[in-house]
Design a protein around this motif. Structure first.
Motif, PDB file in Angstrom:
ATOM      1  N   PHE A   1      13.059 -26.790 -36.354  1.00  0.00           N
ATOM      2  CA  PHE A   1      13.050 -25.663 -35.520  1.00  0.00           C
ATOM      3  C   PHE A   1      14.477 -25.177 -35.366  1.00  0.00           C
ATOM      4  O   PHE A   1      14.532 -23.982 -35.011  1.00  0.00           O
ATOM      5  N   HIS A   2      15.364 -25.952 -34.706  1.00  0.00           N
ATOM      6  CA  HIS A   2      16.403 -25.563 -34.584  1.00  0.00           C
ATOM      7  C   HIS A   2      17.457 -24.743 -35.517  1.00  0.00           C
ATOM      8  O   HIS A   2      18.008 -23.833 -35.229  1.00  0.00           O
ATOM      9  N   HIS A   3      17.414 -25.304 -36.892  1.00  0.00           N
ATOM     10  CA  HIS A   3      18.042 -24.524 -37.927  1.00  0.00           C
ATOM     11  C   HIS A   3      17.093 -23.334 -38.626  1.00  0.00           C
ATOM     12  O   HIS A   3      17.701 -22.296 -38.705  1.00  0.00           O
TER      13      HIS A   3
ATOM     14  N   ASN B   1      28.463 -20.555 -33.858  1.00  0.00           N
ATOM     15  CA  ASN B   1      28.363 -21.781 -32.948  1.00  0.00           C
ATOM     16  C   ASN B   1      27.525 -22.784 -33.594  1.00  0.00           C
ATOM     17  O   ASN B   1      27.802 -23.945 -33.682  1.00  0.00           O
ATOM     18  N   HIS B   2      26.332 -22.499 -34.202  1.00  0.00           N
ATOM     19  CA  HIS B   2      25.603 -23.280 -34.576  1.00  0.00           C
ATOM     20  C   HIS B   2      25.820 -23.744 -35.945  1.00  0.00           C
ATOM     21  O   HIS B   2      25.679 -25.025 -36.108  1.00  0.00           O
ATOM     22  N   THR B   3      26.740 -23.082 -36.868  1.00  0.00           N
ATOM     23  CA  THR B   3      27.096 -23.648 -38.010  1.00  0.00           C
ATOM     24  C   THR B   3      28.176 -24.774 -37.537  1.00  0.00           C
ATOM     25  O   THR B   3      28.321 -25.755 -38.378  1.00  0.00           O
TER      26      THR B   3
ATOM     27  N   GLY C   1      24.066 -23.398 -22.855  1.00  0.00           N
ATOM     28  CA  GLY C   1      25.380 -23.232 -23.023  1.00  0.00           C
ATOM     29  C   GLY C   1      25.960 -24.523 -24.388  1.00  0.00           C
ATOM     30  O   GLY C   1      25.068 -25.188 -24.953  1.00  0.00           O
ATOM     31  N   TRP C   2      27.103 -24.752 -24.156  1.00  0.00           N
ATOM     32  CA  TRP C   2      27.944 -25.453 -25.002  1.00  0.00           C
ATOM     33  C   TRP C   2      28.961 -26.234 -24.366  1.00  0.00           C
ATOM     34  O   TRP C   2      29.507 -25.901 -23.489  1.00  0.00           O
ATOM     35  N   ALA C   3      29.302 -27.585 -24.939  1.00  0.00           N
ATOM     36  CA  ALA C   3      30.465 -28.429 -24.475  1.00  0.00           C
ATOM     37  C   ALA C   3      31.429 -28.393 -25.720  1.00  0.00           C
ATOM     38  O   ALA C   3      30.935 -28.492 -26.662  1.00  0.00           O
TER      39      ALA C   3
ATOM     40  N   MET D   1      29.005 -29.281 -28.927  1.00  0.00           N
ATOM     41  CA  MET D   1      27.430 -29.947 -28.633  1.00  0.00           C
ATOM     42  C   MET D   1      26.891 -28.851 -28.176  1.00  0.00           C
ATOM     43  O   MET D   1      27.201 -28.443 -27.102  1.00  0.00           O
ATOM     44  N   ASP D   2      25.691 -28.631 -28.496  1.00  0.00           N
ATOM     45  CA  ASP D   2      24.619 -27.482 -28.204  1.00  0.00           C
ATOM     46  C   ASP D   2      24.022 -28.158 -26.824  1.00  0.00           C
ATOM     47  O   ASP D   2      23.438 -29.276 -26.999  1.00  0.00           O
ATOM     48  N   VAL D   3      24.049 -27.655 -25.969  1.00  0.00           N
ATOM     49  CA  VAL D   3      23.139 -28.214 -24.772  1.00  0.00           C
ATOM     50  C   VAL D   3      22.031 -27.086 -24.279  1.00  0.00           C
ATOM     51  O   VAL D   3      21.656 -27.216 -23.338  1.00  0.00           O
TER      52      VAL D   3
ATOM     53  N   GLU E   1      18.358 -26.255 -24.257  1.00  0.00           N
ATOM     54  CA  GLU E   1      17.266 -26.983 -24.214  1.00  0.00           C
ATOM     55  C   GLU E   1      16.399 -27.287 -25.837  1.00  0.00           C
ATOM     56  O   GLU E   1      16.012 -28.375 -25.909  1.00  0.00           O
ATOM     57  N   HIS E   2      16.619 -26.195 -26.324  1.00  0.00           N
ATOM     58  CA  HIS E   2      15.873 -26.250 -27.700  1.00  0.00           C
ATOM     59  C   HIS E   2      16.672 -27.371 -28.690  1.00  0.00           C
ATOM     60  O   HIS E   2      16.255 -27.701 -29.532  1.00  0.00           O
ATOM     61  N   ALA E   3      17.860 -27.576 -28.285  1.00  0.00           N
ATOM     62  CA  ALA E   3      18.748 -28.698 -29.176  1.00  0.00           C
ATOM     63  C   ALA E   3      17.977 -30.132 -29.092  1.00  0.00           C
ATOM     64  O   ALA E   3      18.264 -31.072 -29.557  1.00  0.00           O
TER      65      ALA E   3
HETATM   66 MN   MN3 Z   1      21.032 -23.952 -30.176  1.00  0.00          MN
END
Ligand code: MN3
Length: 199
Positions: free
Chosen positions: A26-28, A78-80, A127-129, A160-162, A164-166
């Motif tokens: 789902f995420h990718h 960001n996802h890559t 968001g992201w850390a 790190m993706d935070v 919820e979908h992660a």
């Molecule tokens: Mn994501």
């Protein structure tokens, strides 16, 4: 210049049981692919079409008339970066220059872990850390939604993706459990060290 969706750098089952095949599919294949598709559509026939994605992210950041381009560009990037921030049998601690710099700038590896966990757990909403280099200092920062520290002049080493979908399919609302798995079993310190070495 079309931004291509990169393949995952590992198999869809490679991060199991910490991140499931279903989450990665789902995420990718849905979320990340969606950002890439929208990004390419948004820059088609514009001045940004021939620019590297990092240049586009920096150019449109903060421009309220270009939030669609920014959000999809940054989320594509960001996802890559996030896929590469993890690996099968990850976790543990960094070595070499990165380990020394973490100790120098945070006090100890445990202090870094504490800061990174806090950033991830306290990012309200999506968001992201990040672990970044700011000037000559390592810092942990968190960003909202699609925001990327490169727009603040910082150089990302790890993310790190935070959203919820992660983690929701694997951890439901237990974001701290996902963060523990990221740091304990998934984080790719080789990638962070390479990013530090290439500055
Ligand atoms: Mn994501």
């Amino acid at each position: 210049m079309t931004y291509e969706l990169p393949a995952l750098p590992y198999d869809y089952t490679a991060l199991d049981p910490y991140i499931s095949k279903q989450t990665l599919e789902f995420h990718h294949d849905k979320h990340h692919a969606g950002y890439v598709k929208k990004y390419n559509a948004a820059i088609a026939d514009t001045e940004y079409a021939d620019q590297p994605i990092e240049a586009v992210i920096k150019a449109v950041a903060g421009d309220s008339s270009k939030t669609g381009i920014f959000n999809n560009a940054a989320q594509a990037w960001n996802h890559t970066f996030y896929w590469n921030s993890m690996k099968p049998n990850g976790g543990g601690q960094p070595s070499g220059e990165l380990a020394e710099k973490i100790k120098a700038d945070f006090g100890s590896f445990d202090k870094f872990v504490e800061a990174f966990k806090t950033a991830g757990a306290t990012q309200f909403g999506s968001g992201w850390a990040w672990l970044v280099v700011d000037g000559s200092t390592l810092k942990v920062v968190k960003t909202l939604n699609a925001e990327n520290p490169m727009t603040q002049g910082q150089i990302p080493l790890l993310t790190m993706d935070v959203w919820e979908h992660a983690y929701y399919l694997d951890y439901q609302n237990q974001r701290p459990a996902y963060i523990d798995a990221f740091l304990g079993n998934l984080v790719n310190w080789d990638f962070a060290a390479q990013n530090l070495a290439s500055i």
